[in-house]
Design a protein around this motif. Structure first.
Motif, PDB file in Angstrom:
ATOM      1  N   CYS A  49      67.180   7.480  71.183  1.00 14.34           N
ATOM      2  CA  CYS A  49      67.509   6.906  72.500  1.00 14.34           C
ATOM      3  C   CYS A  49      68.470   7.833  73.253  1.00 14.34           C
ATOM      4  O   CYS A  49      69.480   8.264  72.691  1.00 14.34           O
ATOM      5  CB  CYS A  49      68.149   5.544  72.255  1.00 14.34           C
ATOM      6  SG  CYS A  49      68.835   4.783  73.732  1.00 14.34           S
ATOM      7  N   TRP A  51      70.557   7.091  75.401  1.00 12.94           N
ATOM      8  CA  TRP A  51      71.886   6.496  75.535  1.00 12.94           C
ATOM      9  C   TRP A  51      72.699   6.683  74.236  1.00 12.94           C
ATOM     10  O   TRP A  51      73.916   6.842  74.270  1.00 12.94           O
ATOM     11  CB  TRP A  51      71.753   5.009  75.919  1.00 12.94           C
ATOM     12  CG  TRP A  51      73.069   4.355  76.162  1.00 12.94           C
ATOM     13  CD1 TRP A  51      73.607   3.317  75.460  1.00 12.94           C
ATOM     14  CD2 TRP A  51      74.044   4.695  77.160  1.00 12.94           C
ATOM     15  NE1 TRP A  51      74.839   3.000  75.955  1.00 12.94           N
ATOM     16  CE2 TRP A  51      75.137   3.831  77.003  1.00 12.94           C
ATOM     17  CE3 TRP A  51      74.081   5.661  78.174  1.00 12.94           C
ATOM     18  CZ2 TRP A  51      76.267   3.884  77.816  1.00 12.94           C
ATOM     19  CZ3 TRP A  51      75.210   5.727  78.986  1.00 12.94           C
ATOM     20  CH2 TRP A  51      76.279   4.848  78.802  1.00 12.94           C
ATOM     21  N   ALA A  52      72.003   6.706  73.113  1.00 15.30           N
ATOM     22  CA  ALA A  52      72.694   6.955  71.838  1.00 15.30           C
ATOM     23  C   ALA A  52      73.196   8.401  71.799  1.00 15.30           C
ATOM     24  O   ALA A  52      74.215   8.698  71.187  1.00 15.30           O
ATOM     25  CB  ALA A  52      71.768   6.677  70.666  1.00 15.30           C
ATOM     26  N   GLY A  56      76.132   5.445  73.184  1.00 12.24           N
ATOM     27  CA  GLY A  56      75.382   4.419  72.465  1.00 12.24           C
ATOM     28  C   GLY A  56      76.008   3.038  72.497  1.00 12.24           C
ATOM     29  O   GLY A  56      77.205   2.877  72.722  1.00 12.24           O
ATOM     30  N   CYS A  57      75.161   2.051  72.250  1.00 14.50           N
ATOM     31  CA  CYS A  57      75.624   0.672  72.233  1.00 14.50           C
ATOM     32  C   CYS A  57      76.442   0.432  70.962  1.00 14.50           C
ATOM     33  O   CYS A  57      76.156   1.024  69.919  1.00 14.50           O
ATOM     34  CB  CYS A  57      74.429  -0.283  72.284  1.00 14.50           C
ATOM     35  SG  CYS A  57      73.414  -0.019  73.754  1.00 14.50           S
ATOM     36  N   MET A  59      76.658  -1.771  68.740  1.00 11.27           N
ATOM     37  CA  MET A  59      76.113  -2.356  67.503  1.00 11.27           C
ATOM     38  C   MET A  59      74.899  -1.592  67.002  1.00 11.27           C
ATOM     39  O   MET A  59      74.320  -1.959  65.993  1.00 11.27           O
ATOM     40  CB  MET A  59      75.711  -3.823  67.741  1.00 11.27           C
ATOM     41  CG  MET A  59      74.489  -4.053  68.615  1.00 11.27           C
ATOM     42  SD  MET A  59      74.641  -3.295  70.251  1.00 11.27           S
ATOM     43  CE  MET A  59      73.094  -3.670  71.011  1.00 11.27           C
ATOM     44  N   SER A  97      62.831   2.985  68.438  1.00  6.79           N
ATOM     45  CA  SER A  97      64.298   2.893  68.318  1.00  6.79           C
ATOM     46  C   SER A  97      64.945   3.550  69.527  1.00  6.79           C
ATOM     47  O   SER A  97      65.975   4.209  69.432  1.00  6.79           O
ATOM     48  CB  SER A  97      64.800   3.544  67.026  1.00  6.79           C
ATOM     49  OG  SER A  97      64.052   3.067  65.939  1.00  6.79           O
ATOM     50  N   GLY A  98      64.319   3.395  70.636  1.00 10.68           N
ATOM     51  CA  GLY A  98      64.787   3.952  71.902  1.00 10.68           C
ATOM     52  C   GLY A  98      63.849   3.442  72.984  1.00 10.68           C
ATOM     53  O   GLY A  98      63.558   2.253  73.033  1.00 10.68           O
ATOM     54  N   GLU A 156      70.728  -7.934  76.238  1.00 15.22           N
ATOM     55  CA  GLU A 156      71.856  -8.289  75.351  1.00 15.22           C
ATOM     56  C   GLU A 156      72.732  -9.379  75.964  1.00 15.22           C
ATOM     57  O   GLU A 156      72.953 -10.405  75.351  1.00 15.22           O
ATOM     58  CB  GLU A 156      72.746  -7.074  74.969  1.00 15.22           C
ATOM     59  CG  GLU A 156      72.050  -5.740  74.740  1.00 15.22           C
ATOM     60  CD  GLU A 156      70.998  -5.734  73.656  1.00 15.22           C
ATOM     61  OE1 GLU A 156      70.717  -6.783  73.084  1.00 15.22           O
ATOM     62  OE2 GLU A 156      70.416  -4.667  73.397  1.00 15.22           O
ATOM     63  N   LYS A 169      76.669  -0.982  77.178  1.00 15.87           N
ATOM     64  CA  LYS A 169      75.219  -0.924  77.380  1.00 15.87           C
ATOM     65  C   LYS A 169      74.807   0.160  78.378  1.00 15.87           C
ATOM     66  O   LYS A 169      73.680   0.635  78.368  1.00 15.87           O
ATOM     67  CB  LYS A 169      74.708  -2.309  77.834  1.00 15.87           C
ATOM     68  CG  LYS A 169      73.218  -2.490  77.697  1.00 15.87           C
ATOM     69  CD  LYS A 169      72.783  -2.570  76.251  1.00 15.87           C
ATOM     70  CE  LYS A 169      71.305  -2.301  76.080  1.00 15.87           C
ATOM     71  NZ  LYS A 169      70.888  -2.250  74.675  1.00 15.87           N
TER      72      LYS A 169
HETATM   73  S1  SF4 Z   1      70.533  -0.656  71.496  1.00 17.85           S
HETATM   74 FE1  SF4 Z   1      68.806   0.295  72.530  1.00 17.85          FE
HETATM   75  S2  SF4 Z   1      69.725   1.185  74.372  1.00 17.85           S
HETATM   76 FE2  SF4 Z   1      71.412   0.797  72.976  1.00 17.85          FE
HETATM   77  S3  SF4 Z   1      71.684   2.763  71.913  1.00 17.85           S
HETATM   78 FE3  SF4 Z   1      70.344   1.443  70.660  1.00 17.85          FE
HETATM   79  S4  SF4 Z   1      68.264   2.040  71.222  1.00 17.85           S
HETATM   80 FE4  SF4 Z   1      69.654   2.788  72.823  1.00 17.85          FE
END
Ligand code: SF4
Ligand SMILES: [Zn+2]
Length: 331
Positions: A49, A51-52, A56-57, A59, A97-98, A156, A169
């Motif tokens: 992802c 964003w990761a 990253g998120c 959790m 996973s993204g 979320e 997020k």
């Molecule tokens: S929860 Fe989804 S958007 Fe957030 S880092 Fe993980 S894969 Fe990316």
């Protein structure tokens, strides 16, 4: 980058990644037109992802399974392996996973090829994406007639404060909502993921937040999927949990949320409990966890709205006590 983002990014550096490109695949039960139907799940490894890569998120541990320097050839190889394993299940879930729709993860031509091939036998294909990439759907249209593309988007929480300070997020509720409208306007189905108990929320706030979020998206979602936090390696949530600053949600709370959601939402409601009954997942006292997990499954697969009604256990008192703890969301 704010402090929370810098810290999340820092924690991610501790990962040890394997370069095993074999995708995980399995067949499971799901529902299609209210009937139990086999679903083929294909977890495609990608660079992970975007964003990761940024921070990253809080959790999310999916980055632990991604391969940052993966090649297009390796993506194509995983697709070949998936086709060898695919038994013609009517539902296919392609999870990266993204974001499947992010061309950096899955090149557009591969996105098209995968959908084309799976739609030969499947009636419904489910993909996941962050809101930033929903516009890319136009590059994979049209979807064959009488087939369904379901886009699962993690929201979320519909509370911007929780999105920013608890989950990191990277988008606001209104940005998510605009993208969700883009999915619906294209006659695709929308599944909304709602997180159960983001960090820094008390048990009571977590229940309120999940139900508030459900209310805010009930007009636009075809499916609501409630995902209790599980403790993944190298995440902020693991950092807090290992210092006894976080406990995954009680299964009592999960039950409360699913029952509450059924009162405000007519579509499909799912509970997806990862590591249920274990210390790293949603759990109760240990004695009643099996019965609760079984009820979540019946609720999810058969939409059995009274699945939790008869469940009793002494740990309910302890759960009720935990609801009294003072909280994070004010006003
Ligand atoms: S929860 Fe989804 S958007 Fe957030 S880092 Fe993980 S894969 Fe990316
Ligand atoms: Zn119990």
């Amino acid at each position: 980058m704010d402090k929370l983002q810098v810290f999340c990014r820092e924690l991610r550096k501790r990962e040890k990644r394997s370069r095993e490109i074999e995708p995980r695949m399995w067949s499971e039960n799901d529902t299609l037109d209210n009937k139990i139907t086999k679903a083929f799940v294909f977890i495609l490894k990608t660079r992970g992802c975007f964003w990761a890569h940024h921070s990253g998120c809080t959790m999310c541990g999916y980055f632990n399974d991604s391969i940052p320097d993966i090649t297009e050839k390796e993506i194509a190889r995983q697709f070949e392996l998936a086709l060898q394993k695919y038994q013609g299940e009517k539902i296919v879930k392609i999870f990266t996973s993204g974001s499947f729709l992010d061309e950096r993860e899955v090149p557009t031509v591969m996105q098209r090829k995968m959908l084309e091939k799976f739609f030969e036998k499947a009636d419904k294909v489910i993909i996941e994406s962050r809101p930033e990439f929903i516009e890319n759907i136009s590059k994979i249209e049209p979807i064959p007639k009488n087939k369904v593309l379901e886009v699962a988007m993690g929201l979320e929480s519909a509370n911007d404060r929780v999105l920013k300070h608890s989950i990191n997020k990277g988008f606001t509720f209104s940005q998510w909502r605009d993208a969700a409208k883009g999915v619906i306007d294209r006659n695709m189905e929308l599944k909304t993921y709602i997180l159960v108990k983001p960090p820094f929320l008390t048990e009571a706030e977590a229940i309120k937040d999940a139900l508030h979020s459900a209310r805010k998206v009930s007009d636009i979602s075809d499916t609501l999927s409630f995902n209790p936090v599980a403790i993944h390696a190298n995440t902020l949530v693991e950092y807090l949990w290992s210092r006894k600053l976080y406990r995954p949600p009680w299964l009592w709370s999960v039950a409360e949320i699913l029952e509450g959601a059924a009162e405000i939402f007519d579509g499909q409601i799912k509970g997806d409990v990862v590591a249920g009954g274990r210390r790293r997942g949603a759990h109760n006292c240990g004695k009643c966890d099996g019965a609760f997990l079984n009820a979540v499954e019946r609720f999810t697969l058969h939409q059995e709205k009274n699945a939790f009604k008869k469940l009793k256990c002494g740990c309910r008192e302890e759960w009720l006590d935990s609801l009294e703890v003072e909280g994070f969301i004010k006003g």
